[in-house]
Motif scaffolding. Structure first.
Motif, PDB file in Angstrom:
ATOM      1  N   LEU A 174       8.475 -12.001  -9.742  1.00  0.00           N
ATOM      2  CA  LEU A 174       7.545 -11.361  -8.813  1.00  0.00           C
ATOM      3  C   LEU A 174       6.720 -12.444  -8.134  1.00  0.00           C
ATOM      4  CD1 LEU A 174       6.392  -8.471 -11.163  1.00  0.00           C
ATOM      5  CD2 LEU A 174       8.108  -8.372  -9.342  1.00  0.00           C
ATOM      6  N   VAL A 175       6.763 -12.468  -6.824  1.00  0.00           N
ATOM      7  CA  VAL A 175       6.096 -13.491  -6.022  1.00  0.00           C
ATOM      8  C   VAL A 175       4.701 -12.992  -5.648  1.00  0.00           C
ATOM      9  CG1 VAL A 175       6.187 -14.830  -3.892  1.00  0.00           C
ATOM     10  CG2 VAL A 175       8.322 -14.240  -5.098  1.00  0.00           C
ATOM     11  N   TYR A 176       3.670 -13.694  -6.098  1.00  0.00           N
ATOM     12  CA  TYR A 176       2.288 -13.349  -5.790  1.00  0.00           C
ATOM     13  C   TYR A 176       1.645 -14.468  -4.988  1.00  0.00           C
ATOM     14  CZ  TYR A 176       2.297  -9.532  -9.169  1.00  0.00           C
ATOM     15  OH  TYR A 176       2.569  -8.362  -9.836  1.00  0.00           O
ATOM     16  N   GLY A 177       0.743 -14.101  -4.106  1.00  0.00           N
ATOM     17  CA  GLY A 177      -0.001 -15.092  -3.358  1.00  0.00           C
ATOM     18  C   GLY A 177      -0.992 -14.425  -2.436  1.00  0.00           C
ATOM     19  N   GLU A 178      -1.937 -15.195  -1.954  1.00  0.00           N
ATOM     20  CA  GLU A 178      -2.859 -14.668  -0.958  1.00  0.00           C
ATOM     21  C   GLU A 178      -2.079 -14.467   0.327  1.00  0.00           C
ATOM     22  OE1 GLU A 178      -6.849 -16.261  -0.501  1.00  0.00           O
ATOM     23  OE2 GLU A 178      -6.549 -17.384  -2.370  1.00  0.00           O
ATOM     24  N   CYS A 231      -1.616 -10.865  -3.893  1.00  0.00           N
ATOM     25  CA  CYS A 231      -0.905  -9.590  -3.884  1.00  0.00           C
ATOM     26  C   CYS A 231       0.587  -9.849  -4.097  1.00  0.00           C
ATOM     27  CB  CYS A 231      -1.147  -8.859  -2.572  1.00  0.00           C
ATOM     28  SG  CYS A 231      -0.534  -9.760  -1.146  1.00  0.00           S
ATOM     29  N   LEU A 232       1.289  -8.812  -4.461  1.00  0.00           N
ATOM     30  CA  LEU A 232       2.728  -8.904  -4.629  1.00  0.00           C
ATOM     31  C   LEU A 232       3.349  -9.056  -3.252  1.00  0.00           C
ATOM     32  CD1 LEU A 232       5.165  -8.754  -6.535  1.00  0.00           C
ATOM     33  CD2 LEU A 232       5.118  -6.273  -6.236  1.00  0.00           C
ATOM     34  N   ALA A 233       4.060 -10.156  -3.039  1.00  0.00           N
ATOM     35  CA  ALA A 233       4.624 -10.466  -1.729  1.00  0.00           C
ATOM     36  C   ALA A 233       6.131 -10.256  -1.669  1.00  0.00           C
ATOM     37  CB  ALA A 233       4.296 -11.906  -1.343  1.00  0.00           C
ATOM     38  N   GLY A 234       6.792 -10.227  -2.822  1.00  0.00           N
ATOM     39  CA  GLY A 234       8.235 -10.053  -2.842  1.00  0.00           C
ATOM     40  C   GLY A 234       8.774 -10.252  -4.236  1.00  0.00           C
ATOM     41  N   PHE A 235      10.108 -10.236  -4.356  1.00  0.00           N
ATOM     42  CA  PHE A 235      10.718 -10.416  -5.665  1.00  0.00           C
ATOM     43  C   PHE A 235      12.112 -10.994  -5.547  1.00  0.00           C
ATOM     44  CE2 PHE A 235      12.509  -6.459  -4.272  1.00  0.00           C
ATOM     45  CZ  PHE A 235      13.800  -6.472  -4.772  1.00  0.00           C
ATOM     46  N   VAL A 281       2.266 -22.066  -3.091  1.00  0.00           N
ATOM     47  CA  VAL A 281       1.008 -21.545  -2.548  1.00  0.00           C
ATOM     48  C   VAL A 281       0.495 -20.337  -3.327  1.00  0.00           C
ATOM     49  CG1 VAL A 281       1.450 -22.380  -0.210  1.00  0.00           C
ATOM     50  CG2 VAL A 281       2.176 -20.072  -0.842  1.00  0.00           C
ATOM     51  N   GLY A 282       1.300 -19.811  -4.234  1.00  0.00           N
ATOM     52  CA  GLY A 282       0.914 -18.646  -5.026  1.00  0.00           C
ATOM     53  C   GLY A 282       1.405 -18.803  -6.449  1.00  0.00           C
ATOM     54  N   SER A 283       1.935 -17.740  -7.006  1.00  0.00           N
ATOM     55  CA  SER A 283       2.457 -17.789  -8.365  1.00  0.00           C
ATOM     56  C   SER A 283       3.664 -16.866  -8.480  1.00  0.00           C
ATOM     57  CB  SER A 283       1.376 -17.385  -9.373  1.00  0.00           C
ATOM     58  OG  SER A 283       0.931 -16.066  -9.110  1.00  0.00           O
ATOM     59  N   ILE A 284       4.481 -17.120  -9.489  1.00  0.00           N
ATOM     60  CA  ILE A 284       5.673 -16.326  -9.737  1.00  0.00           C
ATOM     61  C   ILE A 284       5.566 -15.773 -11.157  1.00  0.00           C
ATOM     62  CG2 ILE A 284       8.198 -16.278  -9.771  1.00  0.00           C
ATOM     63  CD1 ILE A 284       6.988 -17.224  -7.050  1.00  0.00           C
ATOM     64  N   GLU A 285       5.560 -14.466 -11.281  1.00  0.00           N
ATOM     65  CA  GLU A 285       5.566 -13.827 -12.600  1.00  0.00           C
ATOM     66  C   GLU A 285       7.018 -13.542 -12.964  1.00  0.00           C
ATOM     67  OE1 GLU A 285       4.344  -9.603 -14.698  1.00  0.00           O
ATOM     68  OE2 GLU A 285       3.311 -10.180 -12.864  1.00  0.00           O
ATOM     69  N   ILE A 286       7.427 -13.956 -14.154  1.00  0.00           N
ATOM     70  CA  ILE A 286       8.798 -13.746 -14.612  1.00  0.00           C
ATOM     71  C   ILE A 286       8.774 -12.706 -15.718  1.00  0.00           C
ATOM     72  CG2 ILE A 286      10.828 -14.820 -15.634  1.00  0.00           C
ATOM     73  CD1 ILE A 286       9.621 -17.516 -14.671  1.00  0.00           C
TER      74      ILE A 286
END
Length: 138
Positions: free
Chosen positions: A26-30, A90-94, A117-122
């Protein structure tokens, strides 16, 4: 960086039949930071994963302002605008990927361009199984 990753993924693809674990990244970032990136780098990485047989699905999401959150409580449906939680990221993609284990999933996720620039939740995928032991047919 993408060329070396392509070679690594090509070698890994020859052993893909040994892997059966699925992970969602899950791709998160501002939004302002993720939105400032061009799609080119993400598209190139996505294609490298697909060519290696590692990407099962991936999508970018529309901005948070287009989201709705649905809840059902005591039989009543409520809908609110946007995500339920207050957050800058926010969730930007996956990406839905195949990997041999969590370490392999971490390696793949670390190369997803928005990780810079954000974070990735695995998260590992949980296979749905009925109470009789029947697995969901895809």
């Amino acid at each position: 960086m993408i060329e070396s990753e392509l070679r690594r993924l090509d070698v890994a693809a020859t052993h893909a039949e040994e892997w059966s674990l699925k992970f969602v990244c899950l791709v998160y970032g501002e939004e302002k930071h993720v939105g400032a990136m061009t799609d080119d780098e993400c598209m190139a990485y996505d294609q490298a994963l697909r060519n290696a047989g590692r990407c099962l699905a991936s999508e970018a999401l529309q901005p948070v302002r287009t989201a709705k959150t649905v809840r059902v409580r005591q039989g009543r449906v409520s809908v609110i605008d946007g995500p339920f939680t207050e957050t800058k990221e926010c969730l930007a993609g996956f990406y839905l990927i195949d990997a041999k284990d969590i370490d392999e999933a971490i390696q793949i996720a670390s190369e997803i361009p928005p990780a810079h620039v954000g974070s990735i939740e695995i998260r590992p995928i949980r296979e749905l199984t009925s109470t009789t032991g029947e697995r969901r047919q895809l």
